[in-house]
Design a protein around this motif. Structure first.
Motif, mmCIF file in Angstrom:
data_model
loop_
_atom_site.group_PDB
_atom_site.id
_atom_site.type_symbol
_atom_site.label_atom_id
_atom_site.label_comp_id
_atom_site.label_asym_id
_atom_site.label_seq_id
_atom_site.Cartn_x
_atom_site.Cartn_y
_atom_site.Cartn_z
ATOM 1 N N PRO A 329 0.673 -1.225 -0.021
ATOM 2 C CA PRO A 329 -0.018 -0.021 0.067
ATOM 3 C C PRO A 329 1.028 1.161 0.013
ATOM 4 O O PRO A 329 1.996 1.249 0.723
ATOM 5 C CB PRO A 329 -0.892 -0.072 1.405
ATOM 6 C CG PRO A 329 -1.050 -1.563 1.636
ATOM 7 C CD PRO A 329 0.322 -2.242 1.114
ATOM 8 N N GLY A 330 0.575 2.295 -0.928
ATOM 9 C CA GLY A 330 1.099 3.457 -0.872
ATOM 10 C C GLY A 330 2.435 3.715 -1.748
ATOM 11 O O GLY A 330 3.028 4.456 -2.173
ATOM 12 N N GLU A 331 2.868 2.449 -2.534
ATOM 13 C CA GLU A 331 3.893 2.334 -3.319
ATOM 14 C C GLU A 331 3.275 2.200 -4.684
ATOM 15 O O GLU A 331 2.512 1.349 -4.876
ATOM 16 C CB GLU A 331 4.832 1.297 -2.887
ATOM 17 C CG GLU A 331 5.444 1.316 -1.590
ATOM 18 C CD GLU A 331 6.588 0.398 -1.345
ATOM 19 O OE1 GLU A 331 7.275 0.196 -0.178
ATOM 20 O OE2 GLU A 331 6.795 -0.371 -2.082
ATOM 21 N N LYS A 411 5.158 0.179 8.207
ATOM 22 C CA LYS A 411 3.526 -0.088 8.192
ATOM 23 C C LYS A 411 2.804 -0.563 7.086
ATOM 24 O O LYS A 411 1.975 -1.595 7.328
ATOM 25 C CB LYS A 411 2.807 1.265 8.654
ATOM 26 C CG LYS A 411 1.602 1.357 8.856
ATOM 27 C CD LYS A 411 0.715 2.852 9.093
ATOM 28 C CE LYS A 411 -0.660 2.799 9.402
ATOM 29 N NZ LYS A 411 -1.308 4.074 9.773
ATOM 30 N N ASN A 412 3.249 -0.363 5.775
ATOM 31 C CA ASN A 412 2.580 -0.711 4.662
ATOM 32 C C ASN A 412 2.854 -2.307 4.504
ATOM 33 O O ASN A 412 2.264 -3.049 3.853
ATOM 34 C CB ASN A 412 2.947 0.090 3.416
ATOM 35 C CG ASN A 412 4.393 0.046 3.235
ATOM 36 O OD1 ASN A 412 5.303 -0.508 3.939
ATOM 37 N ND2 ASN A 412 4.879 0.661 2.082
ATOM 38 N N LEU A 413 3.979 -2.806 5.139
ATOM 39 C CA LEU A 413 4.521 -4.040 4.881
ATOM 40 C C LEU A 413 3.501 -5.101 5.970
ATOM 41 O O LEU A 413 2.891 -5.567 5.842
ATOM 42 C CB LEU A 413 5.998 -4.451 5.382
ATOM 43 C CG LEU A 413 6.283 -5.937 5.227
ATOM 44 C CD1 LEU A 413 5.897 -6.583 4.032
ATOM 45 C CD2 LEU A 413 7.772 -5.838 5.964
ATOM 46 N N ARG A 414 3.155 -4.396 7.176
ATOM 47 C CA ARG A 414 2.774 -5.011 8.151
ATOM 48 C C ARG A 414 1.008 -5.097 7.696
ATOM 49 O O ARG A 414 0.410 -5.927 8.262
ATOM 50 C CB ARG A 414 2.675 -3.981 9.503
ATOM 51 C CG ARG A 414 3.988 -4.532 10.252
ATOM 52 C CD ARG A 414 3.947 -3.733 11.468
ATOM 53 N NE ARG A 414 4.183 -2.074 11.620
ATOM 54 C CZ ARG A 414 3.426 -1.157 11.936
ATOM 55 N NH1 ARG A 414 2.359 -1.811 12.460
ATOM 56 N NH2 ARG A 414 3.911 -0.021 11.683
ATOM 57 N N TYR A 487 4.306 -17.084 8.576
ATOM 58 C CA TYR A 487 3.985 -15.837 8.015
ATOM 59 C C TYR A 487 3.576 -16.245 6.621
ATOM 60 O O TYR A 487 3.483 -17.367 6.095
ATOM 61 C CB TYR A 487 5.049 -15.140 7.836
ATOM 62 C CG TYR A 487 5.619 -14.662 9.181
ATOM 63 C CD1 TYR A 487 5.222 -13.330 9.549
ATOM 64 C CD2 TYR A 487 6.402 -15.377 9.884
ATOM 65 C CE1 TYR A 487 5.823 -12.739 10.810
ATOM 66 C CE2 TYR A 487 6.952 -14.977 11.167
ATOM 67 C CZ TYR A 487 6.565 -13.536 11.626
ATOM 68 O OH TYR A 487 7.001 -13.307 12.798
ATOM 69 N N ALA A 488 2.549 -15.347 5.972
ATOM 70 C CA ALA A 488 1.998 -15.417 4.697
ATOM 71 C C ALA A 488 2.095 -14.121 4.061
ATOM 72 O O ALA A 488 1.504 -13.099 4.795
ATOM 73 C CB ALA A 488 0.843 -16.106 4.572
ATOM 74 N N LEU A 489 2.530 -14.230 2.782
ATOM 75 C CA LEU A 489 2.374 -12.724 2.287
ATOM 76 C C LEU A 489 1.887 -12.777 0.897
ATOM 77 O O LEU A 489 2.243 -13.572 -0.234
ATOM 78 C CB LEU A 489 3.840 -12.381 2.049
ATOM 79 C CG LEU A 489 4.368 -10.877 1.173
ATOM 80 C CD1 LEU A 489 3.701 -9.556 1.891
ATOM 81 C CD2 LEU A 489 5.289 -10.585 0.619
ATOM 82 N N PRO A 490 0.747 -12.200 0.292
ATOM 83 C CA PRO A 490 0.289 -12.239 -1.050
ATOM 84 C C PRO A 490 1.382 -11.998 -2.264
ATOM 85 O O PRO A 490 2.171 -10.892 -1.827
ATOM 86 C CB PRO A 490 -1.019 -11.426 -0.926
ATOM 87 C CG PRO A 490 -1.065 -10.987 0.247
ATOM 88 C CD PRO A 490 0.123 -11.051 1.118
ATOM 89 N N VAL A 491 1.433 -12.695 -3.136
ATOM 90 C CA VAL A 491 2.294 -12.336 -4.240
ATOM 91 C C VAL A 491 1.568 -12.418 -5.440
ATOM 92 O O VAL A 491 0.618 -13.058 -5.793
ATOM 93 C CB VAL A 491 3.629 -13.275 -4.220
ATOM 94 C CG1 VAL A 491 4.367 -13.091 -3.012
ATOM 95 C CG2 VAL A 491 3.062 -14.886 -4.569
ATOM 96 N N TYR A 492 2.101 -11.645 -6.377
ATOM 97 C CA TYR A 492 1.198 -11.187 -7.789
ATOM 98 C C TYR A 492 2.357 -11.566 -9.010
ATOM 99 O O TYR A 492 3.420 -11.558 -8.905
ATOM 100 C CB TYR A 492 0.844 -9.815 -7.634
ATOM 101 C CG TYR A 492 -0.147 -9.385 -6.617
ATOM 102 C CD1 TYR A 492 -1.474 -9.677 -6.935
ATOM 103 C CD2 TYR A 492 0.324 -8.918 -5.392
ATOM 104 C CE1 TYR A 492 -2.414 -9.283 -5.812
ATOM 105 C CE2 TYR A 492 -0.688 -8.771 -4.491
ATOM 106 C CZ TYR A 492 -1.851 -8.924 -4.460
ATOM 107 O OH TYR A 492 -2.802 -8.621 -3.773
ATOM 108 N N PRO A 493 1.448 -11.765 -10.120
ATOM 109 C CA PRO A 493 2.508 -11.855 -11.425
ATOM 110 C C PRO A 493 2.660 -10.551 -11.940
ATOM 111 O O PRO A 493 2.034 -10.093 -12.949
ATOM 112 C CB PRO A 493 1.494 -12.713 -12.400
ATOM 113 C CG PRO A 493 0.056 -12.111 -11.738
ATOM 114 C CD PRO A 493 0.162 -12.017 -10.534
#
Length: 563
Positions: A329-331, A411-414, A487-493
């Motif tokens: 978010p924000g980038e 914050k945007n990573l959290r 942990y889990a992080l969404p990833v995109y193509p």
């Protein structure tokens, strides 16, 4: 043809990335009058923001280090990977003359490079190599650029530590894996950064330029010395065709529309179209969001569109330099996940909680796998990168700093990083099926303990192991996910740019739909269809061919090569 020209030059270069400035330096150092027109208020393009790796086979830098290679091996390797619609002549031009381009820059410009032991992405294929075809520019201090440093596009946060401290490829590996000497390396680069006074009091920019910034800084310094001009805030409006050739262009500058004549050549090096939402929807429908791209925001395809309006042909418009990316978010641009997937103790799962790829494959292959496997029955867009506390405390992840607790992370990573004390709780937060996720992790862990991956053969390729942790044995890319929290992080193509575009020949001349060259018009870099087709053979396979064909375009336009 206009009744009168406002400005006349020999060569007009549109764009200011590595391909553009290589062409401009080649022409200017050979005695031509050169104008580089950049539409934004900063020069350097996506190249300046990138890792700056340049893939050129069989260079003197590699051969002098005892690393055997040849153009013939490189041709065999690329030919096996590239599409059938890429002519042999273009591949031969790149593999035979790329090293000539490097040698020419070393002899006639301020560009200095060194070879790096970066493995080809498919080193097991005939002609592939386990290292030394990738080059990086030597670091440069901003004081050598003077006022030009202020208008150089800064690095992407993804290629700097903490989004501000510059490092070389070698330093990245030492710090990433905390290899012997890492404390001294860290002390040196951070000391140079924080003690750069008084500059540090009024700017975050690191004046020690590395990677893409070093390359573009050296090219701009070379252009200055050769007498070339750079116009900022000078977008292309239209190509001008007269007497069956491209004779110039309309350029907006300082509130005026200038008719700029180019006696010898107009070179398009304006980048791809990855930040153009309408073009993504048309040509890249599975990855329609411009924010998923790691490219800078100015690449909207205007050079490509200007050429098609005068009859230029296109090729492989559905192609890009793909990669798994995180979007925070924000980038305004995504962060390419170049190596995180390969580190031991992490996997990528689809929305069914199942693995579907070799996570240690190149980022291009990983991005292609996300696209290829996305079905209504098993969605992969987005997927989730899953890891445990050991991974979390060992390695960086975008802006994540391993040594800091979660609450001190950005914050945007959290906002997008999910944490849970059990696999069941993590499944609930990600909306993944808990039993399938647990089964996937259990199976992966059982094999990882013995250093094997029978499902996707992770870690078997030399490239896989390049980003593995050498402290982890027997397979540096595999470790069980066992220690909570998880942990889990969404990833995109995502991508780092499109690589389908204008059809060109071995001289970088733009072709019309019937296949004949359009006189006076050349293209290189991501505005032109890649000599690699839909493939991505190695790190630097974007910049290496772009710079080579920029060099060849000027050699041809100025009559230094046979037609």
């Amino acid at each position: 043809m206009p009744d009168a020209w406002d400005v006349e030059t020999d060569v007009l270069v549109l764009g200011s990335g590595a391909a553009a400035l290589t062409a401009a330096v080649t022409a200017a150092a050979s005695g031509a009058r050169v104008i580089v027109a950049e539409k934004s208020d900063q020069y350097g393009g996506t190249s300046a923001t990138s890792g700056g790796v340049i893939w050129i086979p069989a260079t003197q830098q590699a051969l002098a280090g005892g690393h055997a290679d040849s153009p013939e091996e490189a041709f065999q390797y690329i030919r096996a990977l590239a599409d059938a619609n890429v002519p042999d002549a273009r591949i031969w031009a790149f593999v035979r003359r790329g090293r000539e381009m490097v040698a020419w820059l070393e002899a006639h410009s301020a560009v200095r490079m060194r070879a790096h032991p970066y493995a080809d992405y498919h080193p097991e294929m005939p002609g592939g190599k386990s290292g030394w075809r990738s080059l990086e520019a030597l670091p440069l201090h901003a004081s050598e650029l003077g006022a030009d440093f202020a208008t150089l596009r800064p690095p992407s946060p993804a290629v700097q530590f903490m989004g501000r401290v510059s490092w070389t490829l070698e330093e990245t590996g030492i710090l990433l894996f905390r290899l012997p000497g890492w404390r001294l390396t860290a002390l040196t680069i951070f000391g140079n950064y924080f003690l750069d006074l008084p500059h540090r009091l009024h700017s975050r920019l690191d004046r020690r330029m590395t990677l893409g910034n070093a390359l573009l800084g050296r090219l701009k310094l070379s252009l200055n010395r050769a007498g070339g001009q750079l116009w900022l805030r000078a977008p292309l409006t239209q190509l001008i065709r007269s007497d069956a050739r491209i004779s110039g262009a309309l350029i907006e500058r300082e509130g005026r529309t200038l008719r700029v004549a180019a006696r010898r050549a107009v070179l398009l090096a304006t980048g791809g179209f990855e930040r153009n939402a309408a073009m993504r929807a048309q040509y890249l429908p599975q990855s329609p969001e411009p924010r998923w791209s790691g490219s800078q925001t100015n690449n909207v395809g205007e050079g490509l569109l200007a050429a098609t309006r005068i009859g230029a042909a296109t090729l492989n418009m559905d192609s890009a330099w793909w990669g798994t990316s995180m979007s925070l978010p924000g980038e305004e641009r995504a962060r390419l996940m170049a190596f995180e997937r390969a580190l031991p103790g992490a996997i990528i799962v689809n929305q069914n909680g199942e693995r579907y790829m070799n996570e240690a494959a190149s980022y291009h292959v990983a991005g292609q796998e996300m696209l290829r496997h996305d079905t209504p029955q098993a969605r992969t867009i987005p997927s989730f990168m899953v890891f445990d506390a050991t991974w979390r405390k060992s390695y960086p992840l975008g802006p994540l700093i391993p040594d800091l607790p979660d609450w001190l992370q950005p914050k945007n990573l959290r906002a997008v990083l999910m944490r849970a004390d059990s696999w069941e709780q993590l499944a609930a937060k990600t909306q993944l099926p808990p039993e399938r996720l647990k089964a996937t992790v259990t199976r992966f862990n059982a094999h990882a303990r013995s250093g094997t991956d029978p499902d996707f053969r992770r870690g078997e390729s030399a490239y896989d192991r390049y980003y593995g942790d050498p402290k982890v044995t027997p397979n540096p890319t595999l470790r069980a996910l066992e220690r909570p929290p998880f942990y889990a992080l969404p990833v995109y193509p995502g991508d780092i740019g499109t690589n389908g575009g204008l059809a060109t020949n071995e001289h970088a001349q733009v072709l019309e739909s019937a296949g004949a060259p359009i006189a006076g018009l050349y293209a290189c870099g991501n505005v032109a269809a890649s000599v690699m087709g839909h493939s991505y053979p190695a790190a630097g396979a974007t910049l290496g061919p772009g710079m080579t064909f920029g060099y060849l375009a000027m050699r041809h336009a100025l009559g230094m090569d046979a037609a």
